[in-house]
Design a protein around this motif. Sequence first.
Motif, PDB file in Angstrom:
ATOM      1  N   ILE A 199      49.737  48.985  52.467  1.00  0.00           N
ATOM      2  CA  ILE A 199      50.850  49.019  51.389  1.00  0.00           C
ATOM      3  C   ILE A 199      52.405  49.703  52.249  1.00  0.00           C
ATOM      4  N   ASP A 200      52.533  50.360  52.662  1.00  0.00           N
ATOM      5  CA  ASP A 200      53.361  50.804  53.030  1.00  0.00           C
ATOM      6  C   ASP A 200      54.139  49.381  54.007  1.00  0.00           C
ATOM      7  N   GLU A 201      53.346  48.625  55.343  1.00  0.00           N
ATOM      8  CA  GLU A 201      53.722  47.729  56.496  1.00  0.00           C
ATOM      9  C   GLU A 201      54.405  46.519  54.098  1.00  0.00           C
ATOM     10  N   THR A 202      54.089  45.995  53.769  1.00  0.00           N
ATOM     11  CA  THR A 202      54.209  44.787  52.629  1.00  0.00           C
ATOM     12  C   THR A 202      55.793  45.657  52.561  1.00  0.00           C
ATOM     13  N   ALA A 203      55.451  46.693  51.481  1.00  0.00           N
ATOM     14  CA  ALA A 203      56.809  47.468  51.077  1.00  0.00           C
ATOM     15  C   ALA A 203      57.980  47.734  51.842  1.00  0.00           C
ATOM     16  N   ASP A 204      57.792  48.426  53.120  1.00  0.00           N
ATOM     17  CA  ASP A 204      59.126  47.877  54.575  1.00  0.00           C
ATOM     18  C   ASP A 204      59.303  46.739  54.309  1.00  0.00           C
ATOM     19  N   ILE A 205      58.324  45.136  54.712  1.00  0.00           N
ATOM     20  CA  ILE A 205      58.813  44.550  54.021  1.00  0.00           C
ATOM     21  C   ILE A 205      59.936  44.120  53.404  1.00  0.00           C
ATOM     22  N   ILE A 206      59.749  44.004  51.991  1.00  0.00           N
ATOM     23  CA  ILE A 206      60.072  44.167  50.951  1.00  0.00           C
ATOM     24  C   ILE A 206      61.245  44.781  50.568  1.00  0.00           C
ATOM     25  N   VAL A 207      61.833  46.289  51.532  1.00  0.00           N
ATOM     26  CA  VAL A 207      62.728  47.119  51.569  1.00  0.00           C
ATOM     27  C   VAL A 207      63.954  45.632  52.592  1.00  0.00           C
ATOM     28  N   ASP A 208      63.173  46.065  53.462  1.00  0.00           N
ATOM     29  CA  ASP A 208      63.920  45.112  54.763  1.00  0.00           C
ATOM     30  C   ASP A 208      64.830  44.398  54.214  1.00  0.00           C
ATOM     31  N   LEU A 209      64.065  43.344  53.377  1.00  0.00           N
ATOM     32  CA  LEU A 209      64.593  42.348  52.687  1.00  0.00           C
ATOM     33  C   LEU A 209      65.615  42.402  51.796  1.00  0.00           C
ATOM     34  N   VAL A 210      65.702  43.378  50.954  1.00  0.00           N
ATOM     35  CA  VAL A 210      67.138  43.918  50.144  1.00  0.00           C
ATOM     36  C   VAL A 210      67.791  44.602  51.087  1.00  0.00           C
ATOM     37  N   SER A 249      51.490  45.642  42.846  1.00  0.00           N
ATOM     38  CA  SER A 249      51.819  46.980  42.403  1.00  0.00           C
ATOM     39  C   SER A 249      52.166  48.018  42.996  1.00  0.00           C
ATOM     40  N   THR A 250      50.899  48.038  43.581  1.00  0.00           N
ATOM     41  CA  THR A 250      51.222  48.996  44.673  1.00  0.00           C
ATOM     42  C   THR A 250      52.128  49.071  45.982  1.00  0.00           C
ATOM     43  N   ALA A 251      52.949  47.914  46.710  1.00  0.00           N
ATOM     44  CA  ALA A 251      53.675  47.874  47.097  1.00  0.00           C
ATOM     45  C   ALA A 251      55.214  47.382  46.460  1.00  0.00           C
ATOM     46  N   ALA A 252      54.575  47.067  45.179  1.00  0.00           N
ATOM     47  CA  ALA A 252      55.836  46.845  44.356  1.00  0.00           C
ATOM     48  C   ALA A 252      56.294  47.958  43.682  1.00  0.00           C
ATOM     49  N   LYS A 253      56.169  49.070  43.762  1.00  0.00           N
ATOM     50  CA  LYS A 253      56.214  50.619  42.863  1.00  0.00           C
ATOM     51  C   LYS A 253      56.832  51.298  44.871  1.00  0.00           C
ATOM     52  N   ALA A 254      56.062  50.851  45.513  1.00  0.00           N
ATOM     53  CA  ALA A 254      56.744  51.826  46.378  1.00  0.00           C
ATOM     54  C   ALA A 254      57.702  51.385  47.023  1.00  0.00           C
ATOM     55  N   ALA A 255      57.656  50.151  47.045  1.00  0.00           N
ATOM     56  CA  ALA A 255      59.843  49.853  47.501  1.00  0.00           C
ATOM     57  C   ALA A 255      60.175  49.665  46.419  1.00  0.00           C
ATOM     58  N   ALA A 256      60.538  49.673  45.205  1.00  0.00           N
ATOM     59  CA  ALA A 256      60.967  50.909  44.334  1.00  0.00           C
ATOM     60  C   ALA A 256      61.597  51.831  44.295  1.00  0.00           C
ATOM     61  N   ALA A 257      60.716  52.940  44.741  1.00  0.00           N
ATOM     62  CA  ALA A 257      60.763  54.313  45.233  1.00  0.00           C
ATOM     63  C   ALA A 257      61.974  53.971  46.323  1.00  0.00           C
ATOM     64  N   LYS A 258      61.482  54.083  47.012  1.00  0.00           N
ATOM     65  CA  LYS A 258      62.340  53.337  48.804  1.00  0.00           C
ATOM     66  C   LYS A 258      63.323  52.922  47.568  1.00  0.00           C
ATOM     67  N   LEU A 259      63.782  52.235  47.262  1.00  0.00           N
ATOM     68  CA  LEU A 259      65.238  51.605  47.310  1.00  0.00           C
ATOM     69  C   LEU A 259      65.680  52.462  46.035  1.00  0.00           C
ATOM     70  N   GLY A 260      65.075  53.488  45.447  1.00  0.00           N
ATOM     71  CA  GLY A 260      65.926  53.528  44.188  1.00  0.00           C
ATOM     72  C   GLY A 260      66.118  53.105  42.485  1.00  0.00           C
ATOM     73  N   PHE A 261      65.227  51.823  42.698  1.00  0.00           N
ATOM     74  CA  PHE A 261      65.223  50.839  41.919  1.00  0.00           C
ATOM     75  C   PHE A 261      63.648  51.414  40.807  1.00  0.00           C
ATOM     76  N   ILE A 262      63.961  50.676  39.615  1.00  0.00           N
ATOM     77  CA  ILE A 262      62.492  50.895  38.585  1.00  0.00           C
ATOM     78  C   ILE A 262      61.543  49.963  39.100  1.00  0.00           C
ATOM     79  N   TYR A 263      60.323  50.347  38.584  1.00  0.00           N
ATOM     80  CA  TYR A 263      60.011  49.324  38.783  1.00  0.00           C
ATOM     81  C   TYR A 263      58.906  48.497  37.477  1.00  0.00           C
ATOM     82  N   VAL A 264      58.675  47.815  36.742  1.00  0.00           N
ATOM     83  CA  VAL A 264      58.243  47.014  36.074  1.00  0.00           C
ATOM     84  C   VAL A 264      57.514  46.090  36.375  1.00  0.00           C
ATOM     85  N   ASP A 265      56.195  47.007  35.381  1.00  0.00           N
ATOM     86  CA  ASP A 265      55.024  45.933  35.699  1.00  0.00           C
ATOM     87  C   ASP A 265      54.286  45.301  34.998  1.00  0.00           C
ATOM     88  N   THR A 266      54.975  44.219  34.939  1.00  0.00           N
ATOM     89  CA  THR A 266      54.552  43.023  33.706  1.00  0.00           C
ATOM     90  C   THR A 266      53.289  42.807  33.045  1.00  0.00           C
TER      91      THR A 266
END
Length: 219
Positions: free
Chosen positions: A205-216, A15-32
């Motif tokens: 968390i930031d390192e994890t979020a950055d990996i997600i952002v890089d993939l996008v 949740s923390t990494a997904a939220k941070a990545a979504a904020a950096k990408l300007g996407f919504i974050y959905v916690d199911t």
Amino acid sequence: MINIAIDGPAGAGKSTAAKAAAAKLGFIYVDTGALYRAVGINALRRNIETTDVEGVISTLDGLSISIRFIDGTQHVYIGDEDVSVDIRLPEASMAASNVSKIPEVRAFLFDLQRNLAAENNCVMDGRDIGTVVLPDAQIKIFLTASPEIRAKRRYNELIEKGTPVDFDVLLAEIIQRDYNDSHREIAPLKPSEDGIVIDTSGMTIDETADIIVDLVNKL
Ligand code: DC
């Protein structure tokens, strides 16, 4: 729409990494997980044991669960009541894990998740997002970490919020929930075959979020 699926066990930093990545990408974050938690606390409020399958199924009749975004943050509603705080109570975790085994509950929440992804660029986290809910997501990530590290993260989170908890109880609960979530018959927790597995044990968390952002950004 761009859909990023993030799955993994409780406390892997999803949740923390997904939220941070979504904020950096300007996407919504959905916690199911919040949706399963809402079904769980709704049953508890009606004095129905969350292990009582027929009882839980009966609570779905007429139940309205929805997600609204307020200042970019997800809020979960039962009818018109914002239950975003109540779903974080410790008893909501096992309640959610119990109700999530019930196929009728998963079917009940399916369209809500699918529609959000169809209408928005999103980072969606859960247990079966890459495998079942969004099998066509452009990126699928499975985040994991050792049970001890995950329990420690949960412990720190709850202590920060002022909720008293016992580390050993939390660790035992995480191990029990892992077992429940990965051994259930329907939509068990597992990496999707075309997904990327990331062990976050030694990562921030930031390192994890950055990996997600890089993939996008490489899409
Ligand atoms: O992510 P969380 O800890 O808030 O999730 C609570 C429970 O909900 C978890 O134990 C399993 C279930 N869950 C699920 O089965 N499928 C999802 N997509 C999200 C959560």
